[in-house]
Design an enzyme around this catalytic site. Structure first.
Site, PDB file in Angstrom:
ATOM      1  N   ARG A   1       0.860  -1.175   0.000  1.00 30.86           N
ATOM      2  CA  ARG A   1       0.000   0.000   0.000  1.00 30.86           C
ATOM      3  C   ARG A   1       0.899   1.228   0.000  1.00 30.86           C
ATOM      4  O   ARG A   1       2.013   1.198   0.513  1.00 30.86           O
ATOM      5  CB  ARG A   1      -0.917   0.024   1.224  1.00 30.86           C
ATOM      6  CG  ARG A   1      -2.029  -1.013   1.207  1.00 30.86           C
ATOM      7  CD  ARG A   1      -3.064  -0.702   0.132  1.00 30.86           C
ATOM      8  NE  ARG A   1      -4.230  -1.570   0.192  1.00 30.86           N
ATOM      9  CZ  ARG A   1      -4.340  -2.719  -0.459  1.00 30.86           C
ATOM     10  NH1 ARG A   1      -3.331  -3.146  -1.199  1.00 30.86           N
ATOM     11  NH2 ARG A   1      -5.450  -3.433  -0.371  1.00 30.86           N
TER      12      ARG A   1
ATOM     13  N   GLU B   1      -4.087   8.036  -4.139  1.00 29.07           N
ATOM     14  CA  GLU B   1      -4.541   7.387  -5.373  1.00 29.07           C
ATOM     15  C   GLU B   1      -5.918   7.904  -5.746  1.00 29.07           C
ATOM     16  O   GLU B   1      -6.798   7.997  -4.888  1.00 29.07           O
ATOM     17  CB  GLU B   1      -4.578   5.859  -5.173  1.00 29.07           C
ATOM     18  CG  GLU B   1      -3.196   5.268  -4.936  1.00 29.07           C
ATOM     19  CD  GLU B   1      -3.193   3.759  -4.736  1.00 29.07           C
ATOM     20  OE1 GLU B   1      -4.278   3.140  -4.803  1.00 29.07           O
ATOM     21  OE2 GLU B   1      -2.119   3.193  -4.511  1.00 29.07           O
TER      22      GLU B   1
ATOM     23  N   HIS C   1      -2.119   0.728  -9.525  1.00 32.44           N
ATOM     24  CA  HIS C   1      -2.659  -0.215  -8.540  1.00 32.44           C
ATOM     25  C   HIS C   1      -3.391  -1.367  -9.250  1.00 32.44           C
ATOM     26  O   HIS C   1      -4.576  -1.621  -9.030  1.00 32.44           O
ATOM     27  CB  HIS C   1      -3.614   0.493  -7.570  1.00 32.44           C
ATOM     28  CG  HIS C   1      -3.721  -0.216  -6.241  1.00 32.44           C
ATOM     29  ND1 HIS C   1      -3.933   0.440  -5.055  1.00 32.44           N
ATOM     30  CD2 HIS C   1      -3.660  -1.535  -5.920  1.00 32.44           C
ATOM     31  CE1 HIS C   1      -3.998  -0.429  -4.062  1.00 32.44           C
ATOM     32  NE2 HIS C   1      -3.834  -1.636  -4.564  1.00 32.44           N
TER      33      HIS C   1
END
Length: 327
Positions: free
Chosen positions: A238, A267, A286
């Site tokens: 993460r 993000e 991602h």
């Protein structure tokens, strides 16, 4: 009367359609969950939530008095306040296992792409530079095979990365995790190291831990300074497990050779983020589990978890088992 369900952000179409046939299912995507009236109306009567990245916290739970289960379409669940869910006897689930190999593929592809400078040299060809300029040593990458890989976090995905590295590329495997894993050491000829020693020794470093209070900001200025100047850092965990500005500084000062990033502190990543202008940084949005096959499997497993919870059965992937009592 059909039970009400909220599907949020990402549930694959065949799974969503199946849920809509069985339940009063409403799909929402990237909305303001604190102010969207349709969402809040449905939430007030919903018994189940399935989806990705919906923040389920105290404020949301106050508006969901009938909620029985939250089913994350993800292996990670840092968007869920497990303490608040457990306090209300609400089941929380995730989708482990089905995405393990796909995420490991993504992480290892970032490693190879950063080592061999694939995106940079792809643009070199596409821009027409190869026509007028021969490949010179300044364009060369570095070998992956027979190097030392340090893996921080030796869960399912960490082990899948180790498998690819050890058997596919003859790499020496170092790892750091909360506990030693003798079976992993035997299978991959891996060696357990303290974090500092791993950082000093590894040619490639893969961070693949979940985001928890303990791992938030785990890798920052001090840790980047411990790494070899020739090291390549890969983050498949993460974004907030590292201090992103410290990574930027380390790359700018050549304390670190390159990085491969599938996750970011914010993000979607801001367009003016300095990482996006660095040739020695490989970025992906991602996409760890984002293949057609795996996303469908994740949605199917999440739906299985959801339906079990809605119908008084124990979900197969229960995160907070202390709330479960046999019906």
């Amino acid at each position: 009367m059909k039970k009400k369900v909220i599907a949020y952000n990402r549930v694959e179409k065949p799974v969503l359609e199946a849920l809509q046939k069985k339940y009063d299912t409403r799909f929402f995507k990237n909305i303001d969950t604190k102010n969207d009236s349709d969402f809040l109306d449905h939430l007030s009567e919903t018994e189940g939530i399935i989806g990705l990245e919906l923040v389920v916290d105290h404020d949301l739970l106050k508006r969901a008095p009938h909620l029985k289960i939250v089913s994350n379409v993800s292996v990670g669940y840092n968007n869920l306040d497990i303490e608040q869910l457990s306090k209300r006897n609400i089941l929380a689930t995730n989708t482990p296992d089905v995405l393990t190999d796909t995420v490991a593929d993504t992480v290892f592809s970032l490693l190879i792409a950063a080592a061999r400078r694939i995106p940079e040299l792809d643009q070199f060809v596409k821009n027409g530079d190869w026509i007028t300029e021969a490949i010179e040593p300044e364009h060369f990458g570095v070998d992956v095979h027979h190097k030392t890989l340090g893996i921080i976090g030796m869960g399912r995905i960490g082990q899948a990365i180790a498998q690819r590295a050890h058997f596919g590329f003859d790499m020496d495997i170092l790892y750091h995790s909360r506990t030693r894993k003798p079976d992993v050491e035997k299978k991959f000829d891996a060696t357990y190291f303290g974090l500092d020693e791993l950082l000093r020794t590894s040619d490639f470093i893969c961070l693949i831990t979940p985001l928890t209070p303990e791992t938030t900001g785990l890798i920052g200025k001090r840790e980047f300074q411990l790494m070899k100047n020739s090291a390549i850092f890969i983050n498949g965990s993460r974004g907030k497990t590292i201090v992103e500005q410290d990574l930027i500084d380390a790359l700018k000062s050549s304390e670190l050779a390159a990085a491969g990033l599938d996750v970011f502190e914010k993000e979607p990543v801001d367009s003016d983020n300095p990482l996006l202008g660095m040739k020695n940084v490989v970025t992906t949005p991602h996409i760890g589990s984002s293949t057609h096959e795996t996303e469908l499997k994740m949605s199917e497993l999440a739906a299985e978890n959801l339906e079990a919870g809605l119908n008084g059965k124990r979900p197969p992937n229960l995160i907070n088992p202390t709330v479960w009592t046999e019906k």
